[in-house]
Design a protein around this motif. Structure first.
Motif, mmCIF file in Angstrom:
data_model
loop_
_atom_site.group_PDB
_atom_site.id
_atom_site.type_symbol
_atom_site.label_atom_id
_atom_site.label_comp_id
_atom_site.label_asym_id
_atom_site.label_seq_id
_atom_site.Cartn_x
_atom_site.Cartn_y
_atom_site.Cartn_z
ATOM 1 N N PHE A 1 41.902 51.101 97.161
ATOM 2 C CA PHE A 1 40.346 51.229 97.296
ATOM 3 C C PHE A 1 39.822 52.517 96.613
ATOM 4 C CE2 PHE A 1 40.131 48.698 101.524
ATOM 5 C CZ PHE A 1 38.972 47.902 101.184
ATOM 6 N N ARG A 2 40.498 53.538 96.688
ATOM 7 C CA ARG A 2 39.770 54.752 96.078
ATOM 8 C C ARG A 2 39.865 54.699 94.776
ATOM 9 N NH1 ARG A 2 42.901 58.872 100.293
ATOM 10 N NH2 ARG A 2 41.244 58.751 101.958
ATOM 11 N N GLN A 3 40.901 54.094 93.978
ATOM 12 C CA GLN A 3 40.706 53.920 92.504
ATOM 13 C C GLN A 3 39.668 53.180 92.201
ATOM 14 O OE1 GLN A 3 44.746 52.699 91.478
ATOM 15 N NE2 GLN A 3 45.513 54.614 91.535
ATOM 16 N N GLN A 4 39.324 51.747 93.008
ATOM 17 C CA GLN A 4 38.602 50.845 92.583
ATOM 18 C C GLN A 4 37.062 51.508 92.691
ATOM 19 O OE1 GLN A 4 38.825 47.035 94.665
ATOM 20 N NE2 GLN A 4 36.750 46.252 93.834
ATOM 21 N N MET A 5 36.843 52.424 94.141
ATOM 22 C CA MET A 5 35.804 52.982 94.242
ATOM 23 C C MET A 5 35.462 53.844 93.161
ATOM 24 S SD MET A 5 35.852 53.249 98.404
ATOM 25 C CE MET A 5 34.387 54.085 98.723
ATOM 26 N N PHE A 6 36.142 54.722 92.730
ATOM 27 C CA PHE A 6 36.089 55.775 91.880
ATOM 28 C C PHE A 6 35.596 55.025 90.478
ATOM 29 C CE2 PHE A 6 37.076 59.045 88.701
ATOM 30 C CZ PHE A 6 36.442 59.959 89.189
ATOM 31 N N GLN A 7 36.461 54.049 90.281
ATOM 32 C CA GLN A 7 36.070 53.359 88.910
ATOM 33 C C GLN A 7 34.620 52.819 89.064
ATOM 34 O OE1 GLN A 7 38.552 49.651 88.449
ATOM 35 N NE2 GLN A 7 38.184 49.814 85.875
ATOM 36 N N HIS A 8 34.260 52.202 90.245
ATOM 37 C CA HIS A 8 32.892 51.842 90.391
ATOM 38 C C HIS A 8 31.862 52.832 90.311
ATOM 39 C CE1 HIS A 8 30.312 48.747 91.758
ATOM 40 N NE2 HIS A 8 29.584 49.271 92.688
ATOM 41 N N LEU A 9 32.201 53.930 90.990
ATOM 42 C CA LEU A 9 31.226 55.052 91.042
ATOM 43 C C LEU A 9 30.790 55.372 89.369
ATOM 44 C CD1 LEU A 9 30.176 57.413 92.851
ATOM 45 C CD2 LEU A 9 32.333 58.781 92.137
ATOM 46 N N LEU A 10 31.663 55.284 88.572
ATOM 47 C CA LEU A 10 31.430 55.479 87.014
ATOM 48 C C LEU A 10 30.736 54.766 86.304
ATOM 49 C CD1 LEU A 10 35.010 56.639 86.084
ATOM 50 C CD2 LEU A 10 33.217 58.404 86.912
ATOM 51 N N LYS A 11 30.514 53.334 86.951
ATOM 52 C CA LYS A 11 29.617 52.522 86.361
ATOM 53 C C LYS A 11 28.290 52.398 86.843
ATOM 54 C CE LYS A 11 33.698 49.772 84.991
ATOM 55 N NZ LYS A 11 34.349 48.446 85.292
ATOM 56 N N LEU A 12 28.166 53.092 88.254
ATOM 57 C CA LEU A 12 26.640 52.820 88.992
ATOM 58 C C LEU A 12 25.709 53.391 87.856
ATOM 59 C CD1 LEU A 12 27.732 53.768 92.366
ATOM 60 C CD2 LEU A 12 27.330 51.376 91.729
ATOM 61 N N PRO A 13 24.468 52.758 88.197
ATOM 62 C CA PRO A 13 23.197 53.380 87.326
ATOM 63 C C PRO A 13 22.868 54.702 88.008
ATOM 64 C CG PRO A 13 22.510 51.577 88.788
ATOM 65 C CD PRO A 13 24.196 51.812 89.039
ATOM 66 N N THR A 14 22.216 55.504 87.238
ATOM 67 C CA THR A 14 21.733 56.805 87.541
ATOM 68 C C THR A 14 20.767 56.789 88.835
ATOM 69 O OG1 THR A 14 21.764 57.546 85.260
ATOM 70 C CG2 THR A 14 20.486 58.818 86.428
ATOM 71 N N TYR A 15 19.946 55.701 88.873
ATOM 72 C CA TYR A 15 18.992 55.856 90.155
ATOM 73 C C TYR A 15 19.908 55.679 91.308
ATOM 74 C CZ TYR A 15 19.375 50.673 90.251
ATOM 75 O OH TYR A 15 19.924 49.514 90.288
ATOM 76 N N TYR A 16 20.784 55.271 91.341
ATOM 77 C CA TYR A 16 21.838 54.953 92.663
ATOM 78 C C TYR A 16 21.940 56.530 93.050
ATOM 79 C CZ TYR A 16 25.595 54.415 95.864
ATOM 80 O OH TYR A 16 26.282 54.201 97.011
ATOM 81 N N TYR A 17 22.222 57.176 91.923
ATOM 82 C CA TYR A 17 22.528 58.792 92.510
ATOM 83 C C TYR A 17 21.189 59.346 92.738
ATOM 84 C CZ TYR A 17 27.046 58.192 90.217
ATOM 85 O OH TYR A 17 28.313 57.493 89.839
ATOM 86 N N ASP A 18 20.179 59.002 92.447
ATOM 87 C CA ASP A 18 18.847 59.831 92.924
ATOM 88 C C ASP A 18 18.502 59.441 94.363
ATOM 89 O OD1 ASP A 18 18.509 60.319 90.303
ATOM 90 O OD2 ASP A 18 17.264 58.663 89.525
#
Length: 603
Positions: free
Chosen positions: A100-117
């Protein structure tokens, strides 16, 4: 999270079990251990019947001599069953958490910038840490208890049926009542667990902001305010946790009382005279086994009710994690890779952009801000330097953020005649270097920070450091290039951090360079040295420069003045000064400020 429908529980749990399936061999071993545990416990209680009848009443010596062997054997098998269930279920659970954590971190690196906004880093970290741990409990400890106690309960009921099905039927009447209580409790716990996870995100967010902003808090005396914010977040979390505790505390005695009523009537009927009991009279040994089984049955019922809390937390946590994993990643549909170095010809054609925002009252409903860029068009030939200037909030940083596709724009942006949407993100960003005012460094060695994203040799790293005028101060450090610089380079000065970032850009050797106030943190002497290094680098790149200090960009090939999302002036320094427009006004204003307060120019 709180808007997720309750009836999605089955879908969530089914999806959760798909993460368990790769470890099905260990999972079934654990299930076998739980089944064995339940059968052995029930068998030990069933042993009470012959133990009393043959051992204490009939004094059967042949049976008595087997008693020690049977008891030791039962507990030996019980020990093996406990190990199988605990170890293998725990092994499965921790592997699921790791994945789960590996998949979430991998997904985290692919999320668009507006998600972090729109999502705080504290909320994201809470999902990766707290929410995943809730899933771990649901996948290991909770399932172990649930399966073990369920098997024990089924085995105990089988013992009761073998002794007297009529008395067992009396107990079975209470099962629908218990099931109704547990169903209500499950819905309540799942709902409250979602709010608990949300509240943990708030706690993490407030704590993270306090850690990152500790100097500002101290300088402006914000300790009391931050304590108040943290107290509110933790009090809300405590309030939600207490709702869960109250629900659990009420449900357990309610179920036990229902079971006790069945037990009381069973004892009453079993002890009546045979003619009044409808053939419920049984031997003393059978009676002892029956009562022991019923008393023992209250324990798994209690455990199942108690563990239900962890299972509902796990389901709520899994729902939150799956919602995160279902977030759309950056659009990257291009299939043709670009392996060669691009020339760096940039073209913006009728580009417009608006930032996405959210309605605080409805987080799921996205709205659009006022347009940030409006019909922007310009070109930069390979090797040219384009300076972008204007008032704050005019859209300067937005323009350079659209080129590497941190955000998706309306209109067309192309490099070497190829639309950036048709270039794979990895290839596109490999051809762009960025040095910004907000330097990002990692808690690693200086060498690894300079060589970040590359496999450069130490000689290449040192050469880049020399060009960025960072070599001398690095060599003076106790461990040189192996010095670990702390979180975001906290052990370095602002100017030193900036030079590390410039060295990183120099080493990358990308054909396109973005400078966003790249020399803002430098003193006058350092800026003069670095400006010469940047001039050399810029001569080999197509450069987009954002600068508030207009004296640093007067040699640019063209200067683009942005105001309220539109290009209002475009030309050389001499042309814009002669036109007496906004650029000329800003330039004159800065010189006047410099005459009175020289430091203001650097602000």
């Amino acid at each position: 999270m709180k808007n997720r429908p309750i009836d999605s529980q089955k879908k969530v749990y089914k999806r959760l079990l798909s993460y368990v399936w790769p470890y099905r061999a260990a999972f079934f071993l654990a299930l076998f251990g739980n089944l064995l545990y339940g059968v052995v416990d029930a068998g030990f209680i069933k042993l009470f019947e012959p133990l009393l009848n043959k051992g204490f009443v009939d004094r059967d010596q042949n049976f008595i001599q087997w008693i020690p062997i049977m008891v030791i054997s039962i507990f030996f098998v019980r020990g093996i069953a406990t190990f199988l269930s605990t170890y293998f279920m725990g092994w499965v659970g921790r592997n699921v958490v790791m994945n789960f954590r590996q998949q979430m971190f991998q997904h985290l690196l692919k999320l668009p910038t507006y998600y972090y906004d729109r999502i705080t880093s504290g909320e994201i970290l809470s999902k990766i840490t707290y929410n995943v741990e809730q899933v771990a409990d649901a996948c290991s400890d909770a399932i172990t208890v649930m399966v073990r106690e369920s098997c024990t309960a089924i085995a105990l009921i089988a013992v009761m049926v073998s002794i007297s099905w009529r008395l067992t039927l009396l107990f079975a009447i209470t099962v629908p009542i218990m099931a109704g209580i547990m169903h209500f409790v499950s819905k309540r716990m799942r709902s409250v667990s979602a709010y608990i996870q949300e509240s943990m995100g708030r706690v993490t967010h407030v704590a993270e902001e306090a850690i990152e902003g500790q100097k500002v808090i101290k300088a402006f005396g914000g300790q009391a305010y931050e304590l108040s914010r943290f107290a509110k977040a933790t009090q809300y979390n405590r309030h939600q946790e207490m709702k869960l505790i109250v629900t659990s505390a009420i449900s357990i005695p309610m179920i036990q009382i229902v079971g006790a009523v069945a037990l009381a009537f069973t004892v009453y009927l079993a002890t009546l005279n045979p003619e009044h009991t409808m053939r419920t009279a049984i031997t003393p040994g059978a009676f002892a086994a029956m009562i022991t089984a019923m008393i023992a049955l209250l324990k798994p019922i209690k455990q199942l009710t108690k563990v239900n809390s962890n299972i509902q937390k796990g389901i709520a946590g899994a729902a939150s994690i799956f919602a995160f994993l279902d977030e759309e990643t950056e659009i990257d549909k291009a299939k043709t890779s670009i392996t060669s170095r691009m020339a760096g010809n940039i073209a913006f054609k009728h580009v417009s952009f608006s930032y996405k925002t959210q309605n605080p009252e409805n987080p799921l409903a996205s709205t659009l801000n006022q347009q940030t860029l409006d019909n922007i068009s310009f070109e930069a030939k390979a090797g040219e330097t384009i300076a972008i200037v204007g008032r704050s909030g005019g859209g300067k940083s937005t323009i350079v953020n659209l080129l590497p596709r941190f955000y998706e724009a309306q209109g067309q942006i192309s490099i070497d005649g190829v639309d950036v949407k048709d270039i794979p993100l990895k290839d596109l960003r490999r051809n762009i270097s960025i040095v910004s005012q907000q330097v990002t460094l990692f808690n690693d060695s200086i060498a690894k920070n300079i060589a970040y994203g590359t496999d450069a040799t130490m000689e290449e790293i040192q050469e880049a450091a020399k060009l960025a005028h960072a070599f001398d101060f690095i060599e003076r450090l106790s461990q040189g290039f192996d010095t670990v610089i702390g979180e975001n380079g906290i052990r370095l000065s602002g100017g030193q951090r900036q030079r590390i970032a410039i060295a990183r850009a120099i080493l990358k050797k990308a054909p396109i360079l973005i400078l966003d106030e790249a020399t803002s943190s430098l003193d006058t002497e350092s800026e003069r040295h670095i400006q010469s290094a940047l001039d050399k680098l810029m001569s080999q790149c197509t450069t987009l420069v954002i600068a508030h200090r207009l004296s640093t960009i007067q040699n640019a090939d063209r200067i683009m003045v942005i105001d309220k999302g539109k290009i209002i002036e475009l030309g050389t320094h001499e042309e814009l000064m002669a036109s007496k427009g906004l650029y000329s006004s800003l330039r004159v204003m800065q010189y006047q400020e410099r005459d009175f307060v020289p430091e203001i120019v650097n602000s």
